[in-house]
Design an enzyme around this catalytic site. Structure first.
Site, PDB file in Angstrom:
ATOM      1  N   GLU A 243       0.914  -1.039   0.160  1.00 57.66           N
ATOM      2  CA  GLU A 243      -0.111   0.061   0.109  1.00 57.66           C
ATOM      3  C   GLU A 243       0.875   1.235  -0.087  1.00 57.66           C
ATOM      4  O   GLU A 243       0.515   2.158  -0.744  1.00 57.66           O
ATOM      5  CB  GLU A 243      -1.008  -0.145   1.200  1.00 57.66           C
ATOM      6  N   GLY A 365      -1.400   6.642   6.843  1.00 54.78           N
ATOM      7  CA  GLY A 365      -0.244   6.876   7.678  1.00 54.78           C
ATOM      8  C   GLY A 365       0.021   8.379   7.572  1.00 54.78           C
ATOM      9  O   GLY A 365       0.660   8.992   6.704  1.00 54.78           O
TER      10      GLY A 365
END
Lengths: 383, 265, 320
Positions: A243, A365
Site C-alpha cells: 500500500e 499513515g
C-alpha cells in the site's frame, strides 16, 4: 545497478498512458470534477485492459505481475488523476489483502469478481475518534447465530458509497483485549441492510469520494470474516508494504503532473516581455521541484527493488511514503504559486491538482506516524 | 491470407511546436527528450490488418520495420497487439530516401513472404513523403491502392474502401496488392492488453541485415532525392483576445470581429 | 529534353488547381527553355480550354479511359510521359494525382516529391519545397533522377496567360494492361456543398466539441449564419463525430479561406498545416494554453457551449 525499465514495462507504461489519453481527456476530468461523479466507464476500461489483474496470482485469474508493474500503472494513472487512481489502488491493496489472508474459498469467490470489475473494494478503518490511533476504534462485531452483527461508524472512507462496492471493514470482535488481538476484518456489501453511506464534502478527491459509513445492526454472514476471528490487525499490517509503495507511486505521478503543468505555463506565460520561466526565481523553483521528484522516484524504486529481492525494506518503504507524500503536497503548493492567480482559478486545472494533493500526507499513515515508524526502525522509541 | 504490415518508428510528432528543434547541419529534427513512437498510420494499418485477420480465418500477420535497434520496441508493441510475427531490418544510414526504404522492404517481403496483402501507412508523421507504399508496390510488381480505410473479403478478391477528396470509393481488387492506409474511426489502433504486453518480450523477432536480403547497397545510383535544406520558417503571430468585462460583452466583441473578417455581413 | 509535362485528369475538371498547375508548368518551361505539354487523360472536352495555355495538349480519351481507374490511368500517363521525355512532370495534389506520383516516377526512372509548395530550378537541378514534421518545418528537396515528378499544391499558383496561338491538340490511344483493381462505386459526401478547398469561410470543430451532436446543431447553425462550410480536426473524425471528408490537416484537406473559425480545436501543427493559407483564423477554446492561439488573429478563451448561442443571435442582429 539497473535503473531502467524493461521493454515490457515501457510498453505497459505507454499503453496505460494511451488508455488514459483516450478515456480521460482534460475536458472529461473537469466535467467529472464539476459533477463530482465517478467514471465507471474508465474503471471498466482498466478492467478490460487487464490492469486490475496485474498483481494477482494466476490461479485466481490474475497475471502474476510484480509490485513494480503495479507501481508503473499507478504512476501513469496518477499523472492524470490521483483522485481516480484511488479506485485502482483500493482494488489492489484490499484485493491482495484477501489473497494473503482469505480462505481458498474466499479467494476463489472474491478475486475473480474483483478482476472482472463486478465489484469494487473500499477500505473502512478510521472512525471519528480513531485516526492515527486506530486501536481506539469502537465499531463492533458481535456474534449473532451463524454470522455477525455490526454496529458503529466509520469515517473518511474513500469510495465507500460507489456502485457495487464491498467494504473492507475492521471492527472490534473482542473489545476487552488490546486492539492488536481484538480486531477482525470483514467484507461487507455497501448496500447491506443497516449499512448507510453518506458522502462528505472534502477539499479534494471528490470523484472517488470520501464517505461516512453507519452500521446499525447490519447482519453479516460468517463467510464474510477474513483471516479468522481477532486476526484483523495482522491482515491490516500484511498489506501495508504494498500500500505504501503504490501510494508513493501515486504521489510521484501526481507531483509530476503538477510540475509538467507548471513547466508548460512557465514557458507560455509572458510578463515583463518574456516567459516567466526565464526568470531565475521560477526556473530554479521548477528545477528544484523536478530534482526532488527524481530523488523521490529513486527512493521509491530502491524500496521496490529491495522488496522484490525479498530484502527487508520496511524502513525504505516508510521513507518513500513519507518523502513522496510531503513532496507532493509541497510541489502542489509551488505549482499554484507559479501559476499565480490562475493557480487559484476554478477555470484552470492547477487548483484541482492542488486540492487532490493535500491528503497525501494524511492518508495511509500521517507524516507524523511515518516519522515515528522510521525512528523506531532506527532504534529510537520516541513519544 | 498472408498479410505484411510495415511499421516505421519516428520521433513523437506530438511534440509541441515550441519544443521542436532541428539540426540544420544534419538536416533532421533533434530528438531532444521526445519519445520514439510507432507512426500512427502504420498502427492504423496494423489495426486494419488485425480486423481483416478476424474476417479471414487462418490468416497471419507479419510486421516489418526497416530501422535502427530502437525500432524493435515498435515491433514488440505490434506483437503485443497480437501480430503473428515481426522482423527488423537493421538500418545504419540516417534518413534513407523513400526508394531506398521501398527496396529494402521489398527485399524483406520477398524473403519473408509471399504475401497476399501488404499494408503500409499512407505517410509517416515525420517526413511525410507519402511515397513508400507506392514505390514498394512498384518494386514488388503489385498494384497499389492508397488512402484505404476499410477492407472486406469479396470471394477470392478484396472489396476495399478508400477516402478521396470528395468522399469515398469502393474498389474490387485482386491480390497480391499493396495498400496504403489512412485513419478512420474504425481503425483506431487497439491498446494492447496487459497480458499480451507482458508476453511480448518472449515472442520471436527476426533480425535481418541488408546482407541477408542480398542487398549490398539499396540506394539508387546517384541517389533518389536529398534534403538540401531543412529550416523552421519564422512565424509572426499576434492574437487579439476579445475584450469585455462580462461574457456578453466579450461575445459582442467576437461577433463584431467575425462580421468584419468574414465580410459577408 | 527541357520540356515540362503537366498531367491532368478530365474528371477533375479545369478548375483553380488545374489552372494553377498549368501556370506553374508554363513558368518552369520558360525557365528551362522547353515546351509545355499537357497530358489530359479522359474525356477531351476541356482540351480546348487548355490549348491556349500550352504548347501541346495530348489527349488520351479512348473509351476505356472515360472513367478514372488507377491502373489504366497510370499506364496511360507512363506511356505518354515516356514518349515526351520531359525534364519534369507536374501533377496536382488531388487524390488521383497523389496516388500516381511516385508510381509514375518509378516507372520513368525518375524521382518524386508529393505535396510540394514550390519548385525551384538551379542550373540543371530541380528543388521542391514542402512542409515536413507535421508542418513544423520546411524542407527543400533536390531531386536526383530525371524526370522530376512533382505533385504541387497549386490552388494559389497563378494561372498561365493565353498565348498568341493555341497549342496543338492531339488525340492518342494508349496500350492498357488488364486491371487488377477496379473502382466499382463512388460515394460523394455532401454533394450540394462547396468544396472545402474552395470555401471562403469555414467553421471547424475539434476534440473540444466533445461529441457528434454539436456539429450538426450549434456549429452548423453558426456556419449557416456565416455562409460557411464545415470542417473538423482529425480527432473529431477519428472519434466518428463527423465524416472523414471534413478533416483538415496534413492528411486531410488543405484549405485557403478568408476566415477559418476553429472551435474546440487545440491547434496541433498537423492540423494547422492544412490551414496555412487561410487569411484569418479565429479561435474559441476553453484552454488558454491551447496552441491555436498562436495562429489566430482573434481569440476567445471560453467554453463554446456558452458562447455559440449568444454569438449566433448577435451575428443575426449585425446581419440586420
Amino acid at each position: 545497478m539497473d535503473f531502467t525499465f524493461t521493454p515490457e514495462q515501457r510498453l505497459l507504461r505507454d499503453s496505460v498512458r494511451e488508455l488514459m489519453k483516450r478515456h480521460a481527456s482534460p475536458e472529461y476530468l473537469r466535467q467529472l470534477e464539476q459533477d463530482q461523479k465517478f467514471p465507471y466507464d474508465l474503471y471498466s476500461a482498466w478492467v478490460e485492459a487487464g490492469l486490475l489483474g496485474l498483481s494477482f496470482p494466476e490461479e485466481y485469474g490474475g497475471l502474476g505481475g510484480t509490485v513494480l508493474d503495479v507501481m508503473i500503472v499507478t504512476e501513469e494513472i496518477s499523472k492524470i488523476s490521483t483522485d481516480l487512481v484511488m479506485s485502482y489502488s483500493a482494488a489492489i491493496f484490499c484485493g491482495l489483502n484477501i489473497v494473503r489472508n482469505g480462505s481458498e474459498e474466499q479467494k476463489r469467490y472474491w478475486i475473480p469478481k474483483l478482476l472482472d470489475g463486478e465489484i469494487m473494494l473500499a477500505i473502512c478503518m478510521s472512525e471519528p475518534d480513531a485516526g492515527s490511533d486506530v486501536g481506539a476504534m469502537r465499531t463492533a462485531a458481535v456474534r449473532q447465530g451463524d454470522g455477525w452483527l455490526i454496529n458503529g461508524q466509520k469515517l473518511w472512507t474513500s469510495g465507500a458509497g460507489l456502485k457495487n462496492t464491498v467494504l473492507c471493514v475492521y471492527a472490534k470482535t473482542n473489545p476487552a483485549v488490546h486492539y492488536r488481538e481484538g480486531v477482525s476484518f470483514f467484507l461487507i456489501d455497501n448496500d447491506t441492510p443497516g449499512v448507510q453511506c453518506r458522502k462528505l464534502e472534502m477539499l479534494g478527491r471528490r470523484c472517488f469520494g470520501t464517505y461516512e459509513v453507519f452500521f446499525r445492526d447490519a447482519i453479516v454472514p460468517a463467510e464474510r470474516l477474513v483471516g479468522g476471528e481477532n486476526h484483523g490487525w495482522q491482515c491490516m499490517l500484511s498489506g501495508l508494504d504494498v500500500e505504501r509503495l503504490v501510494g508513493a507511486a501515486m504521489n510521484i505521478g501526481g507531483a509530476q503532473a503538477i510540475v509538467d503543468m507548471a513547466l508548460e505555463y512557465s514557458k507560455e506565460r509572458v510578463q515583463f516581455g518574456r516567459p516567466i520561466g526565464t526568470f531565475q526565481s521560477i526556473a530554479h523553483m521548477i528545477a528544484d521541484m523536478q530534482t526532488e521528484i527524481e530523488a523521490g522516484r529513486a527512493l521509491m524504486w530502491r524500496a521496490a527493488a529491495m522488496m522484490a529481492n525479498n530484502e527487508n525494506a520496511l524502513k525504505e518503504i516508510n521513507m518513500a511514503k513519507l518523502y513522496t507524500s510531503e513532496l507532493y503536497a509541497k510541489v502542489a503548493n509551488q505549482g499554484v504559486q507559479i501559476m499565480g492567480a490562475y493557480g487559484l482559478s476554478a477555470e484552470y486545472d492547477m487548483q484541482r491538482l492542488f486540492r487532490n494533493a493535500r491528503s497525501a500526507t494524511i492518508e495511509a499513515g500521517t507524516s507524523q506516524t511515518q516519522r515515528n515508524l522510521i525512528a523506531g526502525l532506527m532504534g529510537l522509541k520516541c513519544r | 491470407m498472408n498479410i505484411l504490415v510495415c511499421i516505421k518508428q519516428i520521433i513523437d510528432p506530438e511534440v509541441p511546436v515550441r519544443d521542436f528543434r532541428i539540426d540544420e547541419a544534419k538536416r533532421q529534427a533533434e530528438r531532444g527528450s521526445a519519445k520514439l513512437v510507432s507512426n500512427i498510420f502504420c498502427e492504423n494499418a496494423l489495426e486494419t490488418a488485425l480486423q481483416l485477420r478476424e474476417l479471414s480465418r487462418g490468416s497471419k500477420i507479419v510486421t516489418l520495420s526497416y530501422g535502427p535497434p530502437s525500432a524493435e520496441e515498435s515491433l514488440r508493441k505490434a506483437i503485443a497487439m497480437k501480430a503473428d510475427g515481426a522482423a527488423l531490418v537493421n538500418q545504419e544510414a540516417e534518413n534513407p530516401d523513400p526508394l531506398t526504404v521501398a527496396r529494402v522492404l521489398a527485399a524483406a517481403a520477398r524473403k519473408l513472404g509471399p504475401f497476399d496483402v501488404v499494408m503500409v501507412g499512407r505517410e509517416a508523421g515525420d517526413w511525410g513523403a507519402g511515397q513508400t507504399g507506392s514505390l514498394l508496390a512498384e518494386e514488388l510488381g503489385m498494384p497499389c491502392v492508397s488512402f484505404v480505410d476499410r477492407i472486406e473479403l469479396d470471394g477470392s478478391k478484396l472489396k476495399i474502401r478508400r477516402q478521396t477528396d470528395w468522399g469515398w470509393e469502393f474498389l474490387q481488387c485482386e491480390t497480391p496488392i499493396v495498400l496504403t492506409i489512412t485513419n478512420d474511426e474504425h481503425n483506431v489502433p487497439r491498446i494492447p492488453k496487459v497480458r499480451d504486453v507482458m508476453m511480448s518480450g518472449r515472442q520471436p523477432l527476426t533480425k535481418l541485415a541488408l546482407g541477408d536480403l542480398g542487398l549490398n547497397n539499396p540506394v539508387a545510383e546517384g541517389g533518389y532525392y536529398d534534403v538540401a535544406k531543412l529550416f523552421i520558417p519564422q512565424k509572426e503571430s499576434k492574437c487579439e483576445f476579445v475584450v469585455g468585462d462580462t461574457p456578453e460583452q466579450r461575445v459582442e466583441s467576437l461577433a463584431r470581429g467575425l462580421a468584419k473578417l468574414s465580410g459577408a455581413l | 529534353m527541357n520540356d515540362i509535362v503537366v498531367c491532368l485528369f478530365s474528371v477533375c475538371g479545369f478548375e483553380k488547381a488545374a489552372k494553377g498547375l498549368v501556370g506553374e508548368g508554363r513558368r518552369l518551361a520558360a525557365r528551362c527553355g522547353g515546351a509545355l505539354r499537357v497530358i489530359l487523360v479522359g474525356d477531351g472536352a476541356i482540351a480546348s480550354e487548355i490549348a491556349p495555355l500550352a504548347d501541346s495538349v495530348i489527349v488520351a480519351d479512348q473509351a476505356e479511359l472515360s472513367e478514372y481507374q488507377p491502373e489504366s490511368y497510370l499506364a496511360a500517363l507512363t506511356e505518354l510521359c515516356k514518349i515526351q521525355k520531359p525534364k519534369a512532370v507536374l501533377l496536382g495534389s488531388d487524390t488521383y494525382s497523389l496516388e500516381a506520383v511516385a508510381r509514375l516516377a518509378h516507372r520513368l526512372g525518375g524521382s518524386a516529391v508529393c505535396d510540394g509548395s514550390a519548385v525551384r530550378l538551379d542550373g540543371e537541378k530541380i528543388f521542391v519545397t514542402r512542409q515536413v514534421y507535421g508542418g513544423k518545418a520546411q524542407a527543400e528537396i533536390e531531386l536526383k533522377r530525371s524526370p522530376a515528378v512533382v505533385s504541387l499544391r497549386s490552388r494559389s499558383l497563378a494561372p498561365a496567360s493565353p498565348q498568341d496561338a493555341p497549342g496543338e491538340v492531339r488525340h492518342v490511344v494508349c496500350t492498357l494492361p488488364p486491371m487488377r483493381t477496379r473502382i466499382i462505386e463512388r460515394k460523394v459526401d455532401d454533394p450540394g456543398n462547396v468544396r472545402l478547398e474552395d470555401a471562403r469561410v469555414i467553421v471547424a470543430g475539434g476534440r473540444g466539441i466533445g461529441g457528434a451532436e454539436p456539429f450538426s446543431t450549434e456549429l452548423r447553425q453558426l456556419a449557416d449564419i456565416l455562409g460557411a462550410q464545415m470542417a473538423a480536426s482529425r480527432a473529431a473524425c477519428d472519434a466518428g463525430w463527423v465524416p472523414a471528408t471534413w478533416q483538415v490537416g496534413q492528411t486531410g484537406k488543405k484549405v485557403a479561406p478568408e476566415l477559418y473559425i476553429a472551435i474546440g480545436v487545440s491547434g496541433a501543427s498537423q492540423h494547422m498545416t492544412g490551414v496555412s493559407e487561410a487569411k484569418n483564423i479565429v479561435a474559441i477554446n476553453s484552454d488558454p494554453e491551447a496552441p491555436i492561439f498562436k495562429y489566430c488573429s482573434l481569440g476567445m478563451v471560453a467554453d463554446y457551449r456558452e458562447v455559440i448561442p449568444l454569438l449566433r443571435s448577435k451575428l443575426g442582429l449585425l446581419h440586420k
